[in-house]
Scaffold this motif. Structure first.
Motif, PDB file in Angstrom:
ATOM      1  N   ASP A 195       0.978  -1.286  -0.110  1.00 35.82           N
ATOM      2  CA  ASP A 195      -0.003   0.236   0.042  1.00 35.82           C
ATOM      3  C   ASP A 195       0.713   1.083   0.097  1.00 35.82           C
ATOM      4  N   LYS A 196       2.243   1.025   0.599  1.00 34.68           N
ATOM      5  CA  LYS A 196       2.610   2.233   0.574  1.00 34.68           C
ATOM      6  C   LYS A 196       3.577   2.627  -0.561  1.00 34.68           C
ATOM      7  N   ILE A 197       3.804   1.396  -1.082  1.00 39.10           N
ATOM      8  CA  ILE A 197       4.809   1.712  -2.896  1.00 39.10           C
ATOM      9  C   ILE A 197       3.719   1.927  -3.498  1.00 39.10           C
ATOM     10  N   ARG A 198       2.147   1.368  -3.579  1.00 35.62           N
ATOM     11  CA  ARG A 198       1.680   2.011  -4.110  1.00 35.62           C
ATOM     12  C   ARG A 198       0.972   3.800  -4.076  1.00 35.62           C
ATOM     13  N   GLN A 199       1.223   4.114  -2.730  1.00 39.46           N
ATOM     14  CA  GLN A 199       1.122   5.753  -2.442  1.00 39.46           C
ATOM     15  C   GLN A 199       2.377   6.415  -2.916  1.00 39.46           C
ATOM     16  N   ILE A 200       3.174   5.768  -3.166  1.00 40.93           N
ATOM     17  CA  ILE A 200       4.156   6.644  -3.527  1.00 40.93           C
ATOM     18  C   ILE A 200       4.361   6.527  -4.667  1.00 40.93           C
ATOM     19  N   ALA A 201       4.780   5.539  -5.695  1.00 45.38           N
ATOM     20  CA  ALA A 201       4.014   6.008  -6.938  1.00 45.38           C
ATOM     21  C   ALA A 201       2.959   6.514  -7.983  1.00 45.38           C
ATOM     22  N   ALA A 202       1.315   6.625  -6.882  1.00 48.67           N
ATOM     23  CA  ALA A 202       1.152   7.827  -7.116  1.00 48.67           C
ATOM     24  C   ALA A 202       0.988   9.219  -7.104  1.00 48.67           C
ATOM     25  N   ALA A 203       2.216   9.545  -6.213  1.00 49.68           N
ATOM     26  CA  ALA A 203       2.628  10.901  -6.097  1.00 49.68           C
ATOM     27  C   ALA A 203       3.368  10.745  -6.890  1.00 49.68           C
ATOM     28  N   GLY A 204       3.634  10.493  -8.312  1.00 53.02           N
ATOM     29  CA  GLY A 204       4.288  10.596  -8.910  1.00 53.02           C
ATOM     30  C   GLY A 204       6.392  10.757  -8.918  1.00 53.02           C
ATOM     31  N   HIS A 205       6.103   9.506  -7.537  1.00 52.18           N
ATOM     32  CA  HIS A 205       7.924   9.624  -7.406  1.00 52.18           C
ATOM     33  C   HIS A 205       8.289   8.173  -7.883  1.00 52.18           C
ATOM     34  N   GLU A 206       9.414   8.174  -8.264  1.00 51.96           N
ATOM     35  CA  GLU A 206      10.162   7.706  -8.969  1.00 51.96           C
ATOM     36  C   GLU A 206      10.843   6.074  -8.060  1.00 51.96           C
ATOM     37  N   LEU A 207      10.427   4.868  -8.034  1.00 46.66           N
ATOM     38  CA  LEU A 207      10.905   3.691  -7.542  1.00 46.66           C
ATOM     39  C   LEU A 207      11.493   2.612  -7.980  1.00 46.66           C
ATOM     40  N   ALA A 208      13.166   2.923  -6.935  1.00 39.94           N
ATOM     41  CA  ALA A 208      14.230   2.326  -6.861  1.00 39.94           C
ATOM     42  C   ALA A 208      14.228   1.205  -6.244  1.00 39.94           C
ATOM     43  N   THR A 209      14.916  -0.085  -7.189  1.00 40.64           N
ATOM     44  CA  THR A 209      15.537  -1.471  -6.563  1.00 40.64           C
ATOM     45  C   THR A 209      17.022  -1.235  -5.707  1.00 40.64           C
ATOM     46  N   CYS A 210      16.602  -2.306  -4.163  1.00 43.01           N
ATOM     47  CA  CYS A 210      17.837  -1.914  -3.651  1.00 43.01           C
ATOM     48  C   CYS A 210      18.466  -4.021  -3.549  1.00 43.01           C
ATOM     49  N   GLY A 211      17.480  -4.606  -4.121  1.00 35.87           N
ATOM     50  CA  GLY A 211      17.852  -6.036  -4.137  1.00 35.87           C
ATOM     51  C   GLY A 211      16.372  -6.566  -3.918  1.00 35.87           C
ATOM     52  N   TYR A 212      16.303  -7.950  -3.079  1.00 32.81           N
ATOM     53  CA  TYR A 212      15.091  -8.245  -2.601  1.00 32.81           C
ATOM     54  C   TYR A 212      15.141  -8.370  -1.451  1.00 32.81           C
ATOM     55  N   GLU A 213      16.531  -8.828  -0.537  1.00 29.80           N
ATOM     56  CA  GLU A 213      16.276  -9.202   0.503  1.00 29.80           C
ATOM     57  C   GLU A 213      17.387  -7.609   1.130  1.00 29.80           C
ATOM     58  N   PHE A 214      17.309  -7.166   2.326  1.00 28.85           N
ATOM     59  CA  PHE A 214      18.512  -5.639   2.636  1.00 28.85           C
ATOM     60  C   PHE A 214      19.868  -6.881   2.914  1.00 28.85           C
ATOM     61  N   ALA A 215      20.593  -6.972   1.689  1.00 26.23           N
ATOM     62  CA  ALA A 215      21.834  -7.748   2.013  1.00 26.23           C
ATOM     63  C   ALA A 215      22.879  -7.495   2.096  1.00 26.23           C
ATOM     64  N   ASN A 216      24.322  -7.651   3.203  1.00 28.22           N
ATOM     65  CA  ASN A 216      24.995  -7.362   2.575  1.00 28.22           C
ATOM     66  C   ASN A 216      25.853  -8.050   1.163  1.00 28.22           C
ATOM     67  N   PHE A 217      26.003  -7.500   0.546  1.00 27.63           N
ATOM     68  CA  PHE A 217      26.725  -7.924  -1.146  1.00 27.63           C
ATOM     69  C   PHE A 217      28.169  -8.297  -1.060  1.00 27.63           C
ATOM     70  N   ASP A 218      28.642  -8.315   0.236  1.00 26.93           N
ATOM     71  CA  ASP A 218      30.153  -9.097   0.941  1.00 26.93           C
ATOM     72  C   ASP A 218      30.097 -10.516   0.935  1.00 26.93           C
ATOM     73  N   ASN A 219      28.465 -10.863   0.959  1.00 30.61           N
ATOM     74  CA  ASN A 219      28.602 -12.090   1.596  1.00 30.61           C
ATOM     75  C   ASN A 219      28.074 -12.722   0.456  1.00 30.61           C
ATOM     76  N   LEU A 220      27.383 -12.059  -0.571  1.00 32.87           N
ATOM     77  CA  LEU A 220      26.861 -12.636  -1.775  1.00 32.87           C
ATOM     78  C   LEU A 220      28.177 -13.113  -3.259  1.00 32.87           C
ATOM     79  N   THR A 221      27.773 -14.481  -3.779  1.00 30.91           N
ATOM     80  CA  THR A 221      28.666 -14.127  -4.807  1.00 30.91           C
ATOM     81  C   THR A 221      27.810 -13.271  -5.937  1.00 30.91           C
TER      82      THR A 221
END
Length: 305
Positions: A85-111
């Protein structure tokens, strides 16, 4: 502010002198759970970060609407799924939505493969809730592996705001050596709210348990930084968090800062995707001496810096 302004190169549209990007990290409790796993199940502690979802987002959106300013929001896919609901609220207000990946992960620990999978899942989650494919990326934590910039570009990502090391946008170099289409919008700790205000008593956040900064001093710091960015014609990237800047008192600090910046007639306030498109169309590739190019050369030779 210095009265005599130095000459600056024409980097911005319509003769504007400098640029402002307002970026917001909406992590809800996922950021603190990743950084301090011991808080899992501690609802009193987690409520500090849930406050952004409960109150901070609405205050931020109301302020941006009142001042008619665009922004770019960086969101992990899991947060989009949990708070659609919050994501749709932000988008409806005309703001851009960008990704951080799926989980809030430490990329140092990922291949590299895991990093790419997280990116794709994060994009898919936002597209499910908004109908739009995200064009921006911000790394949640850690460093990406060599080759990840190529994956960002291949997935249709036009901009990243993950690195530092400059005060103008630059291009993330590609492994194949071809001209890059991935624009980096560099960050600065002094243009973020967390170093000044993030605080929890137990467990200690930040670990050194510094005191909460003076609001008036913080506002003056950010104004002085803007004066410098304006003087040299740079790109001022604010990084905000709804649970930090969206309190009843601090939202007034942000309002005063934005009024100060937008009082200048020649400041271009843009979403990150708009700025990245302009940079790609109007600016040359990095010089060979740029730190991003040097990093690329070393990683291609098998040397990790």
């Amino acid at each position: 502010m210095l009265n005599k302004q130095p000459a600056v190169l024409n980097k911005w549209p319509q003769g504007k002198r400098c640029a402002l990007v307002i970026s917001v990290d909406f992590n809800d409790i996922q950021g603190i759970l990743s950084q301090v796993p011991a808080v899992a199940g501690r609802e009193k502690t987690l409520s500090v970060w849930r406050y952004g979802t409960l109150r901070g987002i609405d205050r931020l959106l109301a302020l941006l609407a009142d001042k008619n300013l665009p922004s770019s929001w960086c969101v992990p896919g899991i947060v989009a799924d949990e708070h659609a609901d919050k994501i749709r609220q932000i988008a409806a207000a005309g703001h851009e939505l960008a990704t951080c990946g799926y989980e809030f992960a430490n990329f140092d620990n990922l291949t590299l493969a895991q990093q790419i999978s997280s990116l794709q899942r994060g994009q898919a989650a936002l597209k499910t809730h908004t109908g739009m494919q995200p064009r921006g990326f911000r790394i949640p934590s850690g460093n990406w592996a060599p080759g990840f910039a190529d994956a960002l570009s291949a997935q249709g990502i036009a901009w990243s705001s993950s690195w530092r090391g400059d005060d103008l946008p630059y291009f993330q170099p590609m492994n194949d050596g071809l001209p890059s289409t991935l624009v980096e919008l560099p960050l600065h700790y002094e243009l973020e709210d967390e170093p000044y205000f993030a605080f929890n008593l137990s467990p200690a956040v930040p670990p050194a348990q510094s005191r909460i900064a003076s609001y008036s001093h913080t506002l003056e710091n950010m104004k002085m930084d803007f004066d410098g960015f304006y003087r040299f014609g740079l790109c001022y990237v604010l990084r905000l968090h709804p649970e930090v800047i969206g309190t009843a008192g601090r939202i007034g600090l942000l309002a005063e800062l934005l009024d100060y910046i937008t009082a200048y007639p020649d400041v271009w306030v843009a979403r990150a995707d708009q700025l990245a498109d302009w940079w790609l169309q109007s600016q040359p590739q990095n010089e060979a001496s740029h730190p991003a190019q040097i990093w690329q050369q070393h990683t291609q030779n098998g040397v990790q810096l």
